[in-house]
Write a protein that holds these residues in place. Structure first.
Motif, PDB file in Angstrom:
ATOM      1  N   ALA A  66       0.843  -1.202   0.000  1.00 55.31           N
ATOM      2  CA  ALA A  66       0.000   0.000   0.000  1.00 55.31           C
ATOM      3  C   ALA A  66       0.872   1.243   0.000  1.00 55.31           C
ATOM      4  O   ALA A  66       1.944   1.260   0.610  1.00 55.31           O
ATOM      5  CB  ALA A  66      -0.914   0.017   1.215  1.00 55.31           C
ATOM      6  N   ASP A  68       1.938   4.801   1.233  1.00 56.78           N
ATOM      7  CA  ASP A  68       1.873   5.396   2.568  1.00 56.78           C
ATOM      8  C   ASP A  68       0.663   6.317   2.699  1.00 56.78           C
ATOM      9  O   ASP A  68       0.070   6.422   3.770  1.00 56.78           O
ATOM     10  CB  ASP A  68       3.150   6.186   2.876  1.00 56.78           C
ATOM     11  N   ASN A  71      -2.501   4.322   3.971  1.00 57.46           N
ATOM     12  CA  ASN A  71      -2.443   3.413   5.122  1.00 57.46           C
ATOM     13  C   ASN A  71      -3.561   3.664   6.127  1.00 57.46           C
ATOM     14  O   ASN A  71      -4.157   2.729   6.638  1.00 57.46           O
ATOM     15  CB  ASN A  71      -1.076   3.486   5.803  1.00 57.46           C
ATOM     16  N   PRO A  99      -3.844  -6.085   7.833  1.00 57.27           N
ATOM     17  CA  PRO A  99      -3.072  -5.016   7.178  1.00 57.27           C
ATOM     18  C   PRO A  99      -2.115  -5.534   6.103  1.00 57.27           C
ATOM     19  O   PRO A  99      -1.747  -6.711   6.088  1.00 57.27           O
ATOM     20  CB  PRO A  99      -2.316  -4.373   8.327  1.00 57.27           C
ATOM     21  N   ASP A 102       3.510  -5.369   3.100  1.00 55.47           N
ATOM     22  CA  ASP A 102       4.662  -4.579   2.644  1.00 55.47           C
ATOM     23  C   ASP A 102       5.861  -5.437   2.694  1.00 55.47           C
ATOM     24  O   ASP A 102       6.932  -5.273   2.834  1.00 55.47           O
ATOM     25  CB  ASP A 102       4.830  -3.304   3.439  1.00 55.47           C
TER      26      ASP A 102
END
Length: 102
Positions: A66, A68, A71, A99, A102
């Motif tokens: 994602a 930044d 987020n 979540p 990354d």
């Protein structure tokens, strides 16, 4: 505008699975969530939540990346707030978000 390392992959790959009774729906996302495509996730979550009144929806972003800038928008409360206006009155979204990895 800063580009995320995986910004070249603008499309999201989404797999939606549901149990036979529609008690639970899992949305598995691959790719990079950006300010441009996050609204597509809103639509998928809304559709999944509307399948049955008590459907638990899990948005699994564990295999996604994602930007930044989005987020904060990937939390369950943010999805619920954005979708509240589009859902019929009295309809709650039972959403759990895993979540991004990354």
């Amino acid at each position: 505008m800063d580009a995320h390392p995986s910004a070249g992959r603008q499309k999201l790959k989404v797999l939606v699975t549901a149990d036979p009774d529609l008690d639970a729906v899992r949305i598995i996302v691959h790719g990079c969530v950006s300010p441009v495509n996050i609204h597509g996730l809103d639509l998928v979550v809304r559709r999944a939540a509307s399948l049955a009144p008590r459907t638990d929806v899990t948005l699994d972003l564990g295999h996604a990346q994602a930007w930044d800038a989005v987020n904060g928008d990937l939390e369950a409360a943010s999805f619920t707030t954005r979708l509240a206006a589009a859902m019929p009155a009295g309809t709650g979204i039972r959403l759990h978000v895993i979540p991004p990895g990354d």
